[in-house]
Design a protein around this motif. Structure first.
Motif, PDB file in Angstrom:
ATOM      1  N   GLY A   1      -9.984  -3.157  16.943  1.00  0.00           N
ATOM      2  CA  GLY A   1     -10.451  -3.069  15.568  1.00  0.00           C
ATOM      3  C   GLY A   1     -11.818  -2.413  15.463  1.00  0.00           C
ATOM      4  O   GLY A   1     -12.274  -1.721  16.374  1.00  0.00           O
TER       5      GLY A   1
ATOM      6  N   ARG B   1      -5.136  -8.210  12.082  1.00  0.00           N
ATOM      7  CA  ARG B   1      -4.457  -7.375  13.073  1.00  0.00           C
ATOM      8  C   ARG B   1      -3.717  -6.241  12.377  1.00  0.00           C
ATOM      9  O   ARG B   1      -2.976  -6.460  11.412  1.00  0.00           O
ATOM     10  CB  ARG B   1      -3.480  -8.221  13.888  1.00  0.00           C
ATOM     11  N   THR B   2      -3.947  -5.039  12.857  1.00  0.00           N
ATOM     12  CA  THR B   2      -3.263  -3.860  12.312  1.00  0.00           C
ATOM     13  C   THR B   2      -2.793  -2.973  13.452  1.00  0.00           C
ATOM     14  O   THR B   2      -3.441  -2.892  14.502  1.00  0.00           O
ATOM     15  CB  THR B   2      -4.192  -3.034  11.394  1.00  0.00           C
ATOM     16  N   GLY B   3      -1.676  -2.309  13.247  1.00  0.00           N
ATOM     17  CA  GLY B   3      -1.172  -1.373  14.244  1.00  0.00           C
ATOM     18  C   GLY B   3      -0.983  -2.022  15.597  1.00  0.00           C
ATOM     19  O   GLY B   3      -0.313  -3.045  15.729  1.00  0.00           O
TER      20      GLY B   3
END
Length: 227
Positions: free
Chosen positions: A78, A145-147
């Motif tokens: 991140g 949380r991303t990707g």
């Protein structure tokens, strides 16, 4: 009647000169770890009370590492930069005492995933080595949380209430919890709220003494005039 007025005036002057002033104050100490210094002083946007006090965050573990912008890997971790990868212990200290109990809140922003980055064990130890367990207030997700991120950035909040400090300073020890390998820390905030007892400055005492002398001279002149 006049004697009563004199007594009231004397008591007022003595109160100004000799009585300590109790004031509620708040310390907000932010460690954003914007550089690799160790120990680290809190950011200067907030004042430290009482004036002249010092606050430090000290990393004690031999395997603790600081990661600056080079650690900024949005794919896996991140957006936060300037973090400590900590295996040992982080000590927070503030050389501040209080005659009355104080309350304080500790907020820890750290990276959490499913492989062992767990909330650290937080403890408070005073000069008498008395361990006080904090109240865990909960967790807030600050960077979801991303990707393909490995986990999320969260802020855990702990609280201590009615802590007896006098004559002790504040010392907090933070470390990985049982079964967890390390802590990845982005920010630590310590907020302390309580009563600070301020002893009057010499100038205040001097004013009080001058007032007493003036009252004595005035009373003597009035007595001489009547005679």
């Amino acid at each position: 009647m006049k004697v009563r007025k004199i007594i009231v005036s004397i008591v007022t002057c003595l109160s100004l000169a000799l009585t300590a002033r109790a004031a509620t104050d708040t310390n907000i100490l932010d460690w954003n770890f914007s550089h690799a210094g160790n120990p680290v002083s809190p950011d200067t946007e907030h004042s430290i009370l009482p004036p002249g006090s010092t606050a430090l965050a000290t990393f004690l573990g031999p395997a603790d590492y600081y990661f600056g912008n080079a650690f900024n890997d949005p794919t896996h971790y991140g957006s936060p930069t300037g973090v400590w990868d900590m295996y040992g212990t982080l000590n927070l200290s503030l050389d501040r005492t209080s005659l009355a109990p104080v309350d304080y809140i500790l907020q820890i922003t750290q990276f959490v995933d499913n492989s062992g980055f767990l909330p650290g064990t937080v403890s408070m130890q005073n000069a008498q080595h008395t361990l006080l367990d904090p109240l865990y207030l909960g967790r807030t997700v600050v960077v979801p949380r991303t990707g393909s991120m490995f986990g999320v950035w969260v802020m855990d909040t702990y609280e201590w209430t009615s802590v007896e400090l006098f004559p002790n300073d504040i010392t907090l020890s933070i470390g990985p919890g049982v079964g967890s390998g390390e802590l990845l820390l982005d920010n630590i905030r310590l907020t302390v709220v309580g009563n600070l007892v301020v002893i009057p400055e010499p100038s205040c005492a001097l004013i009080g003494m001058v007032g007493l002398v003036a009252l004595g001279i005035r009373s003597r002149f009035r007595h001489s005039a009547r005679v």
